[in-house]
Scaffold this motif. Structure first.
Motif, PDB file in Angstrom:
ATOM      1  N   MET A   1       0.840  -1.183   0.000  1.00  0.00           N
ATOM      2  CA  MET A   1       0.000   0.000   0.000  1.00  0.00           C
ATOM      3  C   MET A   1       0.883   1.244   0.000  1.00  0.00           C
ATOM      4  SD  MET A   1      -3.216   0.832  -0.066  1.00  0.00           S
ATOM      5  CE  MET A   1      -3.884  -0.770   0.230  1.00  0.00           C
ATOM      6  N   VAL A   2       0.517   2.228  -0.767  1.00  0.00           N
ATOM      7  CA  VAL A   2       1.289   3.473  -0.847  1.00  0.00           C
ATOM      8  C   VAL A   2       0.830   4.409   0.261  1.00  0.00           C
ATOM      9  CG1 VAL A   2       1.826   5.489  -2.232  1.00  0.00           C
ATOM     10  CG2 VAL A   2       1.636   3.268  -3.316  1.00  0.00           C
ATOM     11  N   THR A   3       1.748   4.763   1.134  1.00  0.00           N
ATOM     12  CA  THR A   3       1.467   5.711   2.209  1.00  0.00           C
ATOM     13  C   THR A   3       2.672   6.618   2.379  1.00  0.00           C
ATOM     14  OG1 THR A   3       2.401   4.326   3.944  1.00  0.00           O
ATOM     15  CG2 THR A   3       0.081   3.974   3.432  1.00  0.00           C
ATOM     16  N   ALA A   4       2.510   7.618   3.203  1.00  0.00           N
ATOM     17  CA  ALA A   4       3.633   8.514   3.478  1.00  0.00           C
ATOM     18  C   ALA A   4       4.769   7.754   4.140  1.00  0.00           C
ATOM     19  CB  ALA A   4       3.176   9.672   4.362  1.00  0.00           C
ATOM     20  N   LEU A  52      -0.655  -1.163 -15.189  1.00  0.00           N
ATOM     21  CA  LEU A  52      -1.810  -0.905 -14.340  1.00  0.00           C
ATOM     22  C   LEU A  52      -1.882  -1.897 -13.185  1.00  0.00           C
ATOM     23  CD1 LEU A  52      -4.429  -0.104 -17.100  1.00  0.00           C
ATOM     24  CD2 LEU A  52      -3.562   1.505 -15.382  1.00  0.00           C
ATOM     25  N   ALA A  53      -1.553  -3.146 -13.445  1.00  0.00           N
ATOM     26  CA  ALA A  53      -1.552  -4.164 -12.382  1.00  0.00           C
ATOM     27  C   ALA A  53      -0.539  -3.805 -11.300  1.00  0.00           C
ATOM     28  CB  ALA A  53      -1.252  -5.537 -12.971  1.00  0.00           C
ATOM     29  N   LEU A  54       0.627  -3.348 -11.702  1.00  0.00           N
ATOM     30  CA  LEU A  54       1.635  -2.949 -10.717  1.00  0.00           C
ATOM     31  C   LEU A  54       1.138  -1.767  -9.890  1.00  0.00           C
ATOM     32  CD1 LEU A  54       5.416  -2.750 -11.151  1.00  0.00           C
ATOM     33  CD2 LEU A  54       4.210  -0.854 -10.113  1.00  0.00           C
ATOM     34  N   LEU A  55       0.543  -0.770 -10.551  1.00  0.00           N
ATOM     35  CA  LEU A  55       0.026   0.396  -9.841  1.00  0.00           C
ATOM     36  C   LEU A  55      -1.113   0.016  -8.897  1.00  0.00           C
ATOM     37  CD1 LEU A  55       0.093   2.898 -12.841  1.00  0.00           C
ATOM     38  CD2 LEU A  55       1.518   3.032 -10.773  1.00  0.00           C
ATOM     39  N   ARG A  56      -1.906  -0.948  -9.284  1.00  0.00           N
ATOM     40  CA  ARG A  56      -2.991  -1.427  -8.425  1.00  0.00           C
ATOM     41  C   ARG A  56      -2.424  -2.193  -7.225  1.00  0.00           C
ATOM     42  NH1 ARG A  56      -5.432  -4.651 -11.775  1.00  0.00           N
ATOM     43  NH2 ARG A  56      -4.630  -6.524 -10.798  1.00  0.00           N
ATOM     44  N   ARG A  57      -1.438  -3.071  -7.477  1.00  0.00           N
ATOM     45  CA  ARG A  57      -0.838  -3.852  -6.392  1.00  0.00           C
ATOM     46  C   ARG A  57      -0.163  -2.980  -5.338  1.00  0.00           C
ATOM     47  NH1 ARG A  57       0.883  -7.237 -10.535  1.00  0.00           N
ATOM     48  NH2 ARG A  57       2.961  -6.341 -10.433  1.00  0.00           N
ATOM     49  N   CYS A  58       0.456  -1.885  -5.768  1.00  0.00           N
ATOM     50  CA  CYS A  58       1.138  -1.027  -4.792  1.00  0.00           C
ATOM     51  C   CYS A  58       0.179  -0.051  -4.118  1.00  0.00           C
ATOM     52  CB  CYS A  58       2.325  -0.308  -5.415  1.00  0.00           C
ATOM     53  SG  CYS A  58       1.901   1.118  -6.408  1.00  0.00           S
ATOM     54  N   GLY A  59      -1.084  -0.052  -4.513  1.00  0.00           N
ATOM     55  CA  GLY A  59      -2.089   0.737  -3.822  1.00  0.00           C
ATOM     56  C   GLY A  59      -2.374   2.103  -4.405  1.00  0.00           C
ATOM     57  N   SER A  75      -6.775   5.251  -6.049  1.00  0.00           N
ATOM     58  CA  SER A  75      -7.288   4.508  -4.909  1.00  0.00           C
ATOM     59  C   SER A  75      -7.854   5.455  -3.860  1.00  0.00           C
ATOM     60  CB  SER A  75      -6.164   3.681  -4.282  1.00  0.00           C
ATOM     61  OG  SER A  75      -6.620   3.069  -3.090  1.00  0.00           O
ATOM     62  N   PRO A  76      -9.045   5.166  -3.360  1.00  0.00           N
ATOM     63  CA  PRO A  76      -9.613   6.019  -2.313  1.00  0.00           C
ATOM     64  C   PRO A  76      -8.828   5.940  -1.004  1.00  0.00           C
ATOM     65  CG  PRO A  76     -11.065   4.166  -2.782  1.00  0.00           C
ATOM     66  CD  PRO A  76      -9.941   4.108  -3.772  1.00  0.00           C
ATOM     67  N   SER A  77      -7.951   4.948  -0.872  1.00  0.00           N
ATOM     68  CA  SER A  77      -7.179   4.806   0.368  1.00  0.00           C
ATOM     69  C   SER A  77      -5.827   5.519   0.326  1.00  0.00           C
ATOM     70  CB  SER A  77      -6.970   3.317   0.686  1.00  0.00           C
ATOM     71  OG  SER A  77      -6.189   2.707  -0.313  1.00  0.00           O
ATOM     72  N   LEU A  78      -5.540   6.250  -0.759  1.00  0.00           N
ATOM     73  CA  LEU A  78      -4.286   7.002  -0.804  1.00  0.00           C
ATOM     74  C   LEU A  78      -4.265   8.034   0.316  1.00  0.00           C
ATOM     75  CD1 LEU A  78      -3.614   7.784  -4.573  1.00  0.00           C
ATOM     76  CD2 LEU A  78      -2.230   6.401  -3.046  1.00  0.00           C
ATOM     77  N   ASP A  79      -3.121   8.167   0.960  1.00  0.00           N
ATOM     78  CA  ASP A  79      -3.034   9.153   2.037  1.00  0.00           C
ATOM     79  C   ASP A  79      -2.789  10.552   1.481  1.00  0.00           C
ATOM     80  OD1 ASP A  79      -0.297   9.412   1.510  1.00  0.00           O
ATOM     81  OD2 ASP A  79       0.304   8.211   3.226  1.00  0.00           O
ATOM     82  N   ASP A  80      -2.902  11.545   2.336  1.00  0.00           N
ATOM     83  CA  ASP A  80      -2.787  12.941   1.921  1.00  0.00           C
ATOM     84  C   ASP A  80      -1.430  13.277   1.327  1.00  0.00           C
ATOM     85  OD1 ASP A  80      -5.389  13.434   2.693  1.00  0.00           O
ATOM     86  OD2 ASP A  80      -4.843  14.264   4.652  1.00  0.00           O
TER      87      ASP A  80
END
Length: 118
Positions: A1-4, A52-59, A75-80
């Motif tokens: 998942m991509v987060t700060a 696109l699959a890679l971008l989806r897998r990393c969030g 993704s709606p779960s991307l952080d600020d």
């Protein structure tokens, strides 16, 4: 998942020209079908789907299916922090995807796009 807290995965995901353009196109359009992206970037469907699959897998991206079409959005779960970085990139470097945006616009509206290009 991509987060700060995982900037390395975010920057690795965006370090490829095709992936960066895909994310920027999706930001402009809100949601884009795979066939629209293949036309806009003038690339093959397998190459676009792989990225696109890679971008989806990393969030970074989320997808939804509608019959045979697959649509991608941020993704709606991307952080600020990630969203801010993407927005800053989009605002400053929109010219980077200008040719792809022009090809996308020239496809017409979505019902026409699907009939002619998908």
């Amino acid at each position: 998942m991509v987060t700060a807290s995982s900037p390395l995965s975010l920057f690795k995901a965006l370090a490829d020209d095709t992936r960066l353009q895909l994310v920027m196109l999706i930001m402009v359009e809100g949601e884009v079908c795979v066939c629209e992206m293949t036309h806009a970037l003038n690339e093959t469907q397998p190459k676009i789907s792989r990225h696109l699959a890679l971008l989806r897998r990393c969030g970074l991206l989320a997808d939804r299916r509608d019959c045979q079409w697959v649509y991608y959005r941020l993704s709606p779960s991307l952080d600020d922090a990630a969203l801010g970085l993407l927005q800053l990139t989009q605002d400053r470097y929109r010219h980077y995807i200008a040719p792809a945006l022009e090809r996308l616009v020239n496809m017409g509206n979505r019902p026409v796009r699907q009939r002619l290009y998908c």
